[in-house]
Structure formats: structure tokens, C-alpha cells
Write an enzyme that holds these catalytic residues in place. Sequence first.
Site, PDB file in Angstrom:
ATOM      1  N   ASP A   7       2.628  14.154  14.491  1.00 44.95           N
ATOM      2  CA  ASP A   7       2.921  13.993  13.041  1.00 44.95           C
ATOM      3  C   ASP A   7       1.469  14.105  12.282  1.00 44.95           C
ATOM      4  O   ASP A   7       1.238  13.425  11.239  1.00 44.95           O
ATOM      5  CB  ASP A   7       3.613  12.712  12.528  1.00 44.95           C
ATOM      6  CG  ASP A   7       4.262  12.910  10.878  1.00 44.95           C
ATOM      7  OD1 ASP A   7       4.555  13.852  10.500  1.00 44.95           O
ATOM      8  OD2 ASP A   7       4.441  11.679  10.717  1.00 44.95           O
ATOM      9  N   GLY A  35       7.803   4.215   3.328  1.00 42.94           N
ATOM     10  CA  GLY A  35       8.264   5.510   3.721  1.00 42.94           C
ATOM     11  C   GLY A  35       9.161   5.052   5.106  1.00 42.94           C
ATOM     12  O   GLY A  35       9.060   4.170   5.527  1.00 42.94           O
ATOM     13  N   GLY A  36       9.989   6.114   5.081  1.00 44.08           N
ATOM     14  CA  GLY A  36      10.885   5.986   6.348  1.00 44.08           C
ATOM     15  C   GLY A  36      11.871   4.755   6.479  1.00 44.08           C
ATOM     16  O   GLY A  36      12.535   4.590   6.318  1.00 44.08           O
ATOM     17  N   GLU A  84       7.170  -0.688   5.393  1.00 45.01           N
ATOM     18  CA  GLU A  84       6.449  -0.512   4.322  1.00 45.01           C
ATOM     19  C   GLU A  84       5.243  -1.021   4.682  1.00 45.01           C
ATOM     20  O   GLU A  84       5.102  -1.668   5.793  1.00 45.01           O
ATOM     21  CB  GLU A  84       6.707  -1.901   3.260  1.00 45.01           C
ATOM     22  CG  GLU A  84       8.108  -1.878   2.282  1.00 45.01           C
ATOM     23  CD  GLU A  84       8.304  -2.907   1.743  1.00 45.01           C
ATOM     24  OE1 GLU A  84       9.395  -2.464   0.785  1.00 45.01           O
ATOM     25  OE2 GLU A  84       8.061  -3.867   1.998  1.00 45.01           O
ATOM     26  N   VAL A  85       4.184  -0.875   4.431  1.00 45.62           N
ATOM     27  CA  VAL A  85       2.588  -1.026   4.589  1.00 45.62           C
ATOM     28  C   VAL A  85       1.867  -1.897   3.544  1.00 45.62           C
ATOM     29  O   VAL A  85       1.971  -1.658   2.617  1.00 45.62           O
ATOM     30  CB  VAL A  85       1.709   0.097   5.001  1.00 45.62           C
ATOM     31  CG1 VAL A  85       0.323  -0.532   5.451  1.00 45.62           C
ATOM     32  CG2 VAL A  85       2.230   0.905   6.037  1.00 45.62           C
ATOM     33  N   LEU A 127       0.750  -1.295   0.119  1.00 44.44           N
ATOM     34  CA  LEU A 127       0.125   0.019   0.086  1.00 44.44           C
ATOM     35  C   LEU A 127       0.911   1.236  -0.008  1.00 44.44           C
ATOM     36  O   LEU A 127       0.523   2.476  -0.438  1.00 44.44           O
ATOM     37  CB  LEU A 127      -0.790   0.080   1.370  1.00 44.44           C
ATOM     38  CG  LEU A 127      -1.922  -1.050   1.368  1.00 44.44           C
ATOM     39  CD1 LEU A 127      -2.682  -0.959   2.608  1.00 44.44           C
ATOM     40  CD2 LEU A 127      -2.970  -1.047   0.087  1.00 44.44           C
ATOM     41  N   LYS A 136       2.234  -3.452   8.681  1.00 42.41           N
ATOM     42  CA  LYS A 136       3.427  -2.721   8.618  1.00 42.41           C
ATOM     43  C   LYS A 136       4.494  -3.593   9.043  1.00 42.41           C
ATOM     44  O   LYS A 136       4.771  -4.168  10.080  1.00 42.41           O
ATOM     45  CB  LYS A 136       3.102  -1.261   9.376  1.00 42.41           C
ATOM     46  CG  LYS A 136       4.603  -0.474   9.307  1.00 42.41           C
ATOM     47  CD  LYS A 136       4.092   0.705  10.193  1.00 42.41           C
ATOM     48  CE  LYS A 136       5.071   1.903   9.881  1.00 42.41           C
ATOM     49  NZ  LYS A 136       4.711   3.230  10.727  1.00 42.41           N
TER      50      LYS A 136
END
Length: 192
Positions: free
Chosen positions: A163, A40-41, A44-45, A37, A63
Site C-alpha cells: 500500500d 481511515g478504514g 483513528e490515529v 491526527l 492507532k
Amino acid sequence: MGTEGRPAHHAVDLESGSVRRSPMTRRLGRYELVHRLGAGGGGEVWEAVLHGPAGFRRRVALKLLREGSATPEAREALLQEARLGALVAHPHVVSTLELGEHEGQWYLVMDLVRGCTASALRRRGPLPPGALLDIGVQVCDGLAHIHGLTDQDGWPLGLVHRDIKPGNLMIDTARQVRIVDLGIARLQGTEE
């Protein structure tokens, strides 16, 4: 290990929820990774399917840390996100369902939200003022829950999301907002 290291290739029928498997299915314990999906960072999701006994199936968001990004600091951030996410139970905040580890790979399981981020929605063009107001009210409701959490004695935990941005606001197909990503959230009195 078989095909576990390769990405999943599936055709998903969203109406029935059925998955047509290809020979390149990626599994992580009880979870079948359907498709990525986002990333980032260092994580992964994935949309995943939980396989349980007697044919039980549930679609979830999973995640995990990307290979090569699983530093002790990244792992601790994932564990902290899971701990904080387990405290939250609110219709406008994505719930953490499970924290797990399979063959050294740590993962976090959350509610799967069908929809798009507020960032993606914004790219489609301006929203009517009423829709913006509705999104804002839902975000404030979710944040009030997060910031108002207490311990078992009723003392405030002092949890702060830290955030909130359009990319961390999921809007589902029923126009319900779900706040995601407690990755940098902090409890009052914890280290930065």
C-alpha cells in the site's frame, strides 16, 4: 468511566512539548490522547502522551479501532499490523512500539512523526526534481529493508507492504521520509 468517551481538548506548545489539559481529557490506560491526527478504514490515529513512572513522558502515535468498527476482522488486521511492525527497525519506516488493550479497546503505539504526508506536500505545489529524487531514494531504502527482512535463521520472510502511496509516506521536519501503515502488508505464504 468519566470523560474517557469524549474527545480530548488541549492546547499543545510544540516548542516545549507541554500540554495544557482541559477537563475533557481522554485516557486509554497509560496514554493521554492529545488530538486526532487522522482517520481511515475503521481506525483513528491520535497523538498521545505516554505517562510513566517518576514523571516520564513520551509523545507517540496511537492507532485504535473506532467505536462501531471493532469487528473481529478489523481487530485481527490491527494485530497483524502490530506483529509485522514489530519486525521492522529502520530509519525510513515507522516503528511499532507496543500493542495493547485497555478495557476491551485494542491499540497500537508507533513512533510519532512530526511533519506531513507526501499527499499534503504535493498539494502545496510541484517539488523540485532533487527533492523528488531524495524522497524516492528514501522510500526505496525503507522498502528494501521491509522486503529484505529475514527470520532468525536468515531465511527471507517475504514481507510486502502492498500500500505504498503518498498518504502512507510521512515526511518529517528534517525532510526524512517514514513509511507508515503496514495494515495490508503480508508475509509470503499467508492468506490474502
